[in-house]
Design a protein around this motif. Sequence first.
Motif, PDB file in Angstrom:
ATOM      1  N   ASP A 138      33.394  57.146  30.874  1.00 40.65           N
ATOM      2  CA  ASP A 138      32.042  56.785  31.272  1.00 40.65           C
ATOM      3  C   ASP A 138      31.711  55.372  30.769  1.00 40.65           C
ATOM      4  O   ASP A 138      32.518  54.727  30.094  1.00 40.65           O
ATOM      5  N   PHE A 139      30.485  54.899  31.090  1.00 40.50           N
ATOM      6  CA  PHE A 139      30.121  53.532  30.753  1.00 40.50           C
ATOM      7  C   PHE A 139      30.093  53.319  29.240  1.00 40.50           C
ATOM      8  O   PHE A 139      30.517  52.273  28.744  1.00 40.50           O
ATOM      9  N   ARG A 140      29.596  54.312  28.512  1.00 40.00           N
ATOM     10  CA  ARG A 140      29.496  54.143  27.063  1.00 40.00           C
ATOM     11  C   ARG A 140      30.858  53.915  26.426  1.00 40.00           C
ATOM     12  O   ARG A 140      31.016  53.071  25.538  1.00 40.00           O
ATOM     13  N   GLU A 141      31.875  54.664  26.914  1.00 43.29           N
ATOM     14  CA  GLU A 141      33.220  54.495  26.371  1.00 43.29           C
ATOM     15  C   GLU A 141      33.801  53.138  26.777  1.00 43.29           C
ATOM     16  O   GLU A 141      34.463  52.465  25.990  1.00 43.29           O
ATOM     17  N   ALA A 142      33.543  52.712  28.037  1.00 40.99           N
ATOM     18  CA  ALA A 142      34.019  51.398  28.478  1.00 40.99           C
ATOM     19  C   ALA A 142      33.374  50.285  27.651  1.00 40.99           C
ATOM     20  O   ALA A 142      34.014  49.287  27.308  1.00 40.99           O
ATOM     21  N   LEU A 143      32.097  50.471  27.316  1.00 41.54           N
ATOM     22  CA  LEU A 143      31.395  49.497  26.481  1.00 41.54           C
ATOM     23  C   LEU A 143      32.041  49.401  25.106  1.00 41.54           C
ATOM     24  O   LEU A 143      32.216  48.311  24.558  1.00 41.54           O
ATOM     25  N   ARG A 144      32.445  50.557  24.558  1.00 50.26           N
ATOM     26  CA  ARG A 144      33.091  50.564  23.246  1.00 50.26           C
ATOM     27  C   ARG A 144      34.443  49.857  23.302  1.00 50.26           C
ATOM     28  O   ARG A 144      34.757  49.018  22.439  1.00 50.26           O
TER      29      ARG A 144
END
Length: 651
Positions: A76-82
Amino acid sequence: MSAVEEIKQRIDIVDLISQFATLRRAGRNYTALCPFHSERTASFHVDPARQSWHCFGACSTGGDIFSFVMKKDGCDFREALRVLGEQAGVEPETREHTQEDAHRARMFEINEAAAAFFHSMLAVREGPFAEKAGVARDYLAERGMAEKSVEVFHLGYAPNSWDALTKFLAGRGISEAEAATAGLAIEREGAADHSGYDRFRHRLMFPIRDDRGRIAGFGGRLLPGEALGSGEHQPKYVNTSQSPIFDKGAILYGLDVAKESIRGEGRAVIVEGYMDAIAAHEHGYANVVASMGTALTERQVAMLKRHASTLVLALDADNAGGEATIKSAYEIVNNSRRSRAVPNSRGIVRQVDSIDIDLRVLRMPEGRDPDDVIRKEPALWSELVENAQPVLDHLFDVAAARHDLTLPRERSAAVAELAPIIALTADRVVQSHYLQKLARMAKVDESTLRLELRPPARMRAPGEAPSPVSAPVRDTRDRREEFCLALLFKYPELRAEGIGIESELFGQSENRTLFESWVGWADDGASFGRSLTPDIRPQYEHIASLDLPAYDTDDAVKALSSTVWGIEQQRLRLVKRANAAVLADFGTQDGAQIAERARANWETGANIEHTAEDEADPAAAFVKDMEAGLKVHQRLLDQRDAAHPARRGGE
């Protein structure tokens, strides 16, 4: 500047994508073979000016650096951001870590320490555990395990001791209570000081990692020789107990190292044991994962769907457990649909629900397992994978071998086995094909078998109220149900109205469980989401994240009432549709008798809800159809009256 903007400034899309695809300049842009699907002509384009990418081939999608990582890693986006934040050296907007987040991080830390201990014990040549560690090394040698595999999968040895691990962890500031919470130790009953002992003793240890490579738990294989506690029955395999980070139904062994190969091939092979998976990777078959001896679950299928469109079950299909696993996986796959845009011949796009997984069965040679075949005949393994059968073809072969199809009673038994699994088939074209095949096997006409496809009525438990909806409910995501729950979660002032809703309103099982949990939740200051079990928390998080209009209390009440009415009307229409199908099957035969029995049922109010005979009774269907129609119309009248109250004084 936000973290997202800063990351975009620091990471160039050409530099990022060139790590995974060979980019060639084409004017001001770049082209490449798409890294997400196989192709011969480059359809993948990168625009450095816009910092965007797009695949004009099978993917037909695109985006920026975040969407590329999300598609590549299936996250998801949160993991990609990390991930991108770490690469760019940018700390995403921090939020205060909850106590639960800190607790989970601590569990991973404890498991990493335990894995290091077990791995070091496997190599020990001196000391009190050296002799038993030699037994573990000998076992691996007998099984043909390469030293490289021992390192890659970080295998280890749990000493034949009650407290070797707990003492090691204590030296690193990890208490016995924490070790027990992580599933590595067992607390003694009634011990005030929480003292305990090691869960794993004299076992070959397999660290079990999640898809991000974090050690979530362990599997331990009992080794030859007498282990402490062997007076009690000790199973061959023992896993870490359920913990905040370990759930066997949500993890696939080896997925962290297999996902790239699975994505490249578009196919994942699922075996049962650790040794099977390791043997496959050791011989170059890197698209293999293990279910650790359990049936495939919805969460495991969802994880694999991110990377592959074909799943191959390499299980022991000849025993009852293996056959049950195959049937369960087939049901999960047919319930796992997605909506996709399909243009027709006139270019008009419509949304179509489709099954996006091809589930197949690899039939192992009698008496052999994947580990044995891969090590001794790797070419045979490749052949078995390539020739894996569609599930229904496999089950037809099993039924034909099990029954003497020259006898009518045996053909009937084969129909009883196969009809329910055909009924699960969501693709109507595929279902019709196998129904015709079953008709030929059973030597009966196809219309007779169609009656067998209707799901049998469920027996009610004593005291259980009858369900108001007898029509089948779709397993796809129900937007109205989710909107209804989102209203209840977001607007506490709706609790009085919400408690009055019947739980049967929610046809999707996860939604019904969430609603029942919300009704039973005691608002004592703790978060409702925090009170949920791990299996339904993702569904809650999805619903809680939905964007809702800003309602005042009156409008929120109206929105809830309107949504509940909409769900009820949808359910009643499904009832009418199902009953209409029954009536259509029977046509006009015996019309006078059907009408008379329907009239008698209507006048006497006979219970027609849950008897197996009534499932195929057109008279019962006729009565149900009339009742559902009346309820639909009554709801419409109620809704109209609520919207336009009667004027006073006859105005």
